[in-house]
Design a protein around this motif. Sequence first.
Motif, PDB file in Angstrom:
ATOM      1  N   ASP A 257       0.794  -1.215   0.000  1.00 16.80           N
ATOM      2  CA  ASP A 257       0.000   0.000   0.000  1.00 16.80           C
ATOM      3  C   ASP A 257       0.826   1.264   0.000  1.00 16.80           C
ATOM      4  O   ASP A 257       0.283   2.348   0.036  1.00 16.80           O
ATOM      5  CB  ASP A 257      -0.965   0.013   1.198  1.00 16.80           C
ATOM      6  CG  ASP A 257      -0.222   0.000   2.530  1.00 16.80           C
ATOM      7  OD1 ASP A 257      -0.885   0.057   3.570  1.00 16.80           O
ATOM      8  OD2 ASP A 257       1.017  -0.052   2.516  1.00 16.80           O
ATOM      9  N   SER A 258       2.154   1.175   0.005  1.00 17.30           N
ATOM     10  CA  SER A 258       2.967   2.381  -0.011  1.00 17.30           C
ATOM     11  C   SER A 258       4.273   2.130  -0.744  1.00 17.30           C
ATOM     12  O   SER A 258       4.828   1.031  -0.733  1.00 17.30           O
ATOM     13  CB  SER A 258       3.253   2.870   1.412  1.00 17.30           C
ATOM     14  OG  SER A 258       4.208   2.044   2.048  1.00 17.30           O
ATOM     15  N   LEU A 259       4.759   3.192  -1.362  1.00 14.74           N
ATOM     16  CA  LEU A 259       6.026   3.124  -2.076  1.00 14.74           C
ATOM     17  C   LEU A 259       7.190   3.032  -1.099  1.00 14.74           C
ATOM     18  O   LEU A 259       8.153   2.290  -1.326  1.00 14.74           O
ATOM     19  CB  LEU A 259       6.161   4.368  -2.962  1.00 14.74           C
ATOM     20  CG  LEU A 259       7.312   4.411  -3.956  1.00 14.74           C
ATOM     21  CD1 LEU A 259       7.314   3.191  -4.851  1.00 14.74           C
ATOM     22  CD2 LEU A 259       7.217   5.692  -4.789  1.00 14.74           C
ATOM     23  N   GLU A 260       7.087   3.752   0.007  1.00 17.52           N
ATOM     24  CA  GLU A 260       8.163   3.705   0.999  1.00 17.52           C
ATOM     25  C   GLU A 260       8.281   2.310   1.608  1.00 17.52           C
ATOM     26  O   GLU A 260       9.395   1.804   1.835  1.00 17.52           O
ATOM     27  CB  GLU A 260       7.914   4.729   2.102  1.00 17.52           C
ATOM     28  CG  GLU A 260       9.067   4.830   3.083  1.00 17.52           C
ATOM     29  CD  GLU A 260       8.831   5.852   4.173  1.00 17.52           C
ATOM     30  OE1 GLU A 260       9.786   6.161   4.911  1.00 17.52           O
ATOM     31  OE2 GLU A 260       7.685   6.350   4.296  1.00 17.52           O
ATOM     32  N   GLY A 261       7.132   1.657   1.848  1.00 11.52           N
ATOM     33  CA  GLY A 261       7.168   0.296   2.369  1.00 11.52           C
ATOM     34  C   GLY A 261       7.826  -0.671   1.402  1.00 11.52           C
ATOM     35  O   GLY A 261       8.553  -1.583   1.805  1.00 11.52           O
ATOM     36  N   LEU A 262       7.578  -0.470   0.111  1.00 13.37           N
ATOM     37  CA  LEU A 262       8.200  -1.313  -0.900  1.00 13.37           C
ATOM     38  C   LEU A 262       9.716  -1.146  -0.883  1.00 13.37           C
ATOM     39  O   LEU A 262      10.468  -2.131  -0.941  1.00 13.37           O
ATOM     40  CB  LEU A 262       7.633  -0.961  -2.277  1.00 13.37           C
ATOM     41  CG  LEU A 262       8.216  -1.720  -3.470  1.00 13.37           C
ATOM     42  CD1 LEU A 262       7.925  -3.217  -3.353  1.00 13.37           C
ATOM     43  CD2 LEU A 262       7.638  -1.172  -4.773  1.00 13.37           C
TER      44      LEU A 262
END
Length: 208
Positions: A16-21
């Motif tokens: 759900d997030s680019l930072e998490g990826l």
Amino acid sequence: MSRSTPSETADRQNHDSLEGLLERIRKTDGDGRQVTVREILDAAGTRSFGPVAVLAGLVVLAPLVGDLPGVPTLMGMLVILTVGQRLFRRNYIWLPGWLSQRQVPRDKLHKGLALLRKPARFLDRFTAPRLTWLMTGGGNLLLALACLVVALALPLMEFVPFSANGGGLALMTFGLAMIARDGVVAVLALVFSGGTLGFIGWQLASNF
């Protein structure tokens, strides 16, 4: 009403997030100084095409990594293979050994990811489910085909200065739109794709 399994719930939460990826890729398992494409892909997630498109775009954009000769072409091949499997509704992305075992220097990968963290956090603030009709049915097919066109052009972009950055940005934006189910971001991705392909055409025309 069917209930989601724990793995399916975790998969949605992880995507759900680019930072998490970026953080999952940074924690990629593996030994030594090299990280394989398979290890990065497994960390990004193999249940949907969105993380793969984001991953390919980020690698092309990442300083010190995307500038390596052959990297844009490698990421283009990854997207081409995964788009085809998405169109045939495969649940797990298969890659041939020669591609899945290709390696990226771990130190350069980590440095590139660190430089992308702040932009990723900024972008995450502006994504939300919008114009979701673009993310299903015919709209979803259009996005997949647009990704395919950009991926096919990536090898050529290695010879046209700055164009690979546009291709990487387009792929990353497509993937982010798919992860967040954000049709507004999908429209931006189409604009980036058209602009990049137009720039390549203009460069080629001016040199011949």
